[in-house]
Design a protein around this motif. Sequence first.
Motif, PDB file in Angstrom:
ATOM      1  N   MET A  91      32.898  47.602  26.623  1.00 23.00           N
ATOM      2  CA  MET A  91      33.360  48.966  26.335  1.00 23.00           C
ATOM      3  C   MET A  91      32.776  49.852  27.436  1.00 23.00           C
ATOM      4  SD  MET A  91      34.858  48.545  23.283  1.00 23.00           S
ATOM      5  CE  MET A  91      34.981  50.148  22.512  1.00 23.00           C
ATOM      6  N   VAL A  92      33.623  50.356  28.310  1.00 23.08           N
ATOM      7  CA  VAL A  92      33.150  51.212  29.409  1.00 23.08           C
ATOM      8  C   VAL A  92      33.491  52.660  29.065  1.00 23.08           C
ATOM      9  CG1 VAL A  92      33.550  51.828  31.845  1.00 23.08           C
ATOM     10  CG2 VAL A  92      33.222  49.433  31.192  1.00 23.08           C
ATOM     11  N   CYS A  93      32.519  53.535  29.215  1.00 22.82           N
ATOM     12  CA  CYS A  93      32.758  54.962  28.981  1.00 22.82           C
ATOM     13  C   CYS A  93      32.462  55.706  30.274  1.00 22.82           C
ATOM     14  CB  CYS A  93      31.847  55.450  27.856  1.00 22.82           C
ATOM     15  SG  CYS A  93      32.107  57.192  27.460  1.00 22.82           S
ATOM     16  N   ALA A  98      34.092  57.035  39.298  1.00 21.20           N
ATOM     17  CA  ALA A  98      33.329  56.168  40.216  1.00 21.20           C
ATOM     18  C   ALA A  98      33.809  54.751  39.980  1.00 21.20           C
ATOM     19  CB  ALA A  98      31.829  56.275  39.951  1.00 21.20           C
ATOM     20  N   GLY A  99      33.588  53.891  40.964  1.00 19.66           N
ATOM     21  CA  GLY A  99      33.895  52.473  40.781  1.00 19.66           C
ATOM     22  C   GLY A  99      35.376  52.200  40.603  1.00 19.66           C
ATOM     23  N   SER A 100      35.694  51.305  39.678  1.00 17.43           N
ATOM     24  CA  SER A 100      37.059  50.767  39.621  1.00 17.43           C
ATOM     25  C   SER A 100      38.106  51.814  39.241  1.00 17.43           C
ATOM     26  CB  SER A 100      37.126  49.576  38.654  1.00 17.43           C
ATOM     27  OG  SER A 100      36.869  49.973  37.333  1.00 17.43           O
ATOM     28  N   GLY A 128      37.787  37.457  35.742  1.00 19.67           N
ATOM     29  CA  GLY A 128      37.250  38.672  36.372  1.00 19.67           C
ATOM     30  C   GLY A 128      37.269  39.871  35.425  1.00 19.67           C
ATOM     31  N   ASP A 129      37.029  39.644  34.136  1.00 17.45           N
ATOM     32  CA  ASP A 129      36.942  40.723  33.130  1.00 17.45           C
ATOM     33  C   ASP A 129      38.093  41.731  33.243  1.00 17.45           C
ATOM     34  OD1 ASP A 129      34.527  39.529  32.449  1.00 17.45           O
ATOM     35  OD2 ASP A 129      33.288  41.042  33.410  1.00 17.45           O
ATOM     36  N   PRO A 130      39.331  41.311  32.935  1.00 13.53           N
ATOM     37  CA  PRO A 130      40.467  42.235  33.118  1.00 13.53           C
ATOM     38  C   PRO A 130      40.463  43.411  32.138  1.00 13.53           C
ATOM     39  CG  PRO A 130      41.172  40.233  31.995  1.00 13.53           C
ATOM     40  CD  PRO A 130      39.749  39.997  32.418  1.00 13.53           C
TER      41      PRO A 130
HETATM   42  P1  TMP Z   1      33.474  49.695  37.134  1.00 10.71           P
HETATM   43  O1  TMP Z   1      33.679  51.052  37.698  1.00 10.71           O
HETATM   44  O2  TMP Z   1      33.138  48.667  38.180  1.00 10.71           O
HETATM   45  O3  TMP Z   1      34.621  49.270  36.261  1.00 10.71           O
HETATM   46  O4  TMP Z   1      32.175  49.774  36.195  1.00 10.71           O
HETATM   47  C1  TMP Z   1      32.085  50.683  35.138  1.00 10.71           C
HETATM   48  C2  TMP Z   1      30.685  50.640  34.532  1.00 10.71           C
HETATM   49  O5  TMP Z   1      30.435  49.393  33.907  1.00 10.71           O
HETATM   50  C3  TMP Z   1      29.561  50.833  35.526  1.00 10.71           C
HETATM   51  O6  TMP Z   1      28.543  51.614  34.920  1.00 10.71           O
HETATM   52  C4  TMP Z   1      29.032  49.450  35.778  1.00 10.71           C
HETATM   53  C5  TMP Z   1      29.300  48.744  34.489  1.00 10.71           C
HETATM   54  N1  TMP Z   1      29.636  47.352  34.672  1.00 10.71           N
HETATM   55  C6  TMP Z   1      28.858  46.361  34.083  1.00 10.71           C
HETATM   56  O7  TMP Z   1      27.858  46.657  33.446  1.00 10.71           O
HETATM   57  N2  TMP Z   1      29.220  45.062  34.270  1.00 10.71           N
HETATM   58  C7  TMP Z   1      30.311  44.689  34.956  1.00 10.71           C
HETATM   59  O8  TMP Z   1      30.591  43.489  35.071  1.00 10.71           O
HETATM   60  C8  TMP Z   1      31.125  45.722  35.558  1.00 10.71           C
HETATM   61  C9  TMP Z   1      32.349  45.370  36.361  1.00 10.71           C
HETATM   62  C10 TMP Z   1      30.744  47.024  35.379  1.00 10.71           C
END
Ligand code: TMP
Length: 254
Positions: A91-93, A98-100, A128-130
Amino acid sequence: MSRGKKIYEGKAKILYEGPEPGTLIAHFKDDATAFNNQKHGQIEGKGVLNNRISELLMTRLEEVGVPTHFIKRLNMREQLVHKVEIIPLEMVCRNVAAGSICKRFGLKEGEKLPRPIIEYYFKDDELGDPLVSEDHIAAFGWAAPQEMDDMIAMTFRVNDFLSGLFGAIGIRLVDFKLEFGRQFEGDMVRTILADEISPDSCRLWDIKSNRKLDKDRFRQDLGDVPEAYAEVARRLGVLKGVANLKIVSKETAK
Ligand code: TMP
C-alpha cells in the motif's frame, strides 16, 4: 531470548520463529537492494537504525490506535513481532510526486499532489510488483473488501500521523509503503500493520533544503547513505543507544 528456526529470508530482513506460538523474531540486515534486486549493496548500520526507527514509529502508531505487529525490541538488530499472514499487497501513499508516479504521469519531482493518493502494488518479485486496481485485488482474492477498507483507512491514518510527526522534526513525508497482515487469534482474524517503517520504505526530505534522507540516496547513487539514515534516527531521538555505530556505506552494482 531463544530464537527458533529461520522461516524466511527477505532482501532486508530475516524472520525466525519466536519464543511463543504466534510470535516471530525479525532480524534487520544491512543489505539494501533497489530496482527489484538489480542493484545490491550494504549500508553499514542500516539494520540497527531501521530496527530503532521502526520500533519508534510502530510504538507511536499503536498509541494512536493503529494495530501493529510490533511487540518489543530485543537487541540492536532484532525485534519480537506478532506472526501474521502477509496480505500480498504494497500500500503506497503519496503526498508529493517522486519516484514511479513521476514517470507514470509525467509529473515533476517535488510537485505537491492535489491530495494524498493511495496506490496498490501486487507483491511479486518475479513480476516486479506491478501496480494493480481494487478490482484486480477483489477478482483474484488477494484481499477481502473489508480488509481493503481497513487497510485504506489505516494507511490514511498513518499518513496523517506520520506527516505530523516528521513535520515536527523538519522532515517532509513525501511517500511511503506499508504492508499489512492477518493475525489469527482462535477463530478471530484482524488486519494489522506489519513489516517495517523506515527510510527504506519512505521518502523523507529535509523540509528546508529538500535534501533526501532515505533510500533514494542509495537508488540514485547520491552518497552519504548511512549518514542520511542516522540523521533521521537522530532527529527522532533514537540514535542515543547506537552512538558507537560506525557509519560507512559500501555499494556494489550487480
Ligand atoms: P515508487 O515511487 O518507487 O513506486 O515508491 C513509492 C514508495 O514506496 C517509496 O517511499 C519507496 C517505497 N517502496 C518500497 O518500500 N519498496 C519497493 O519495493 C518500492 C518499489 C517502493
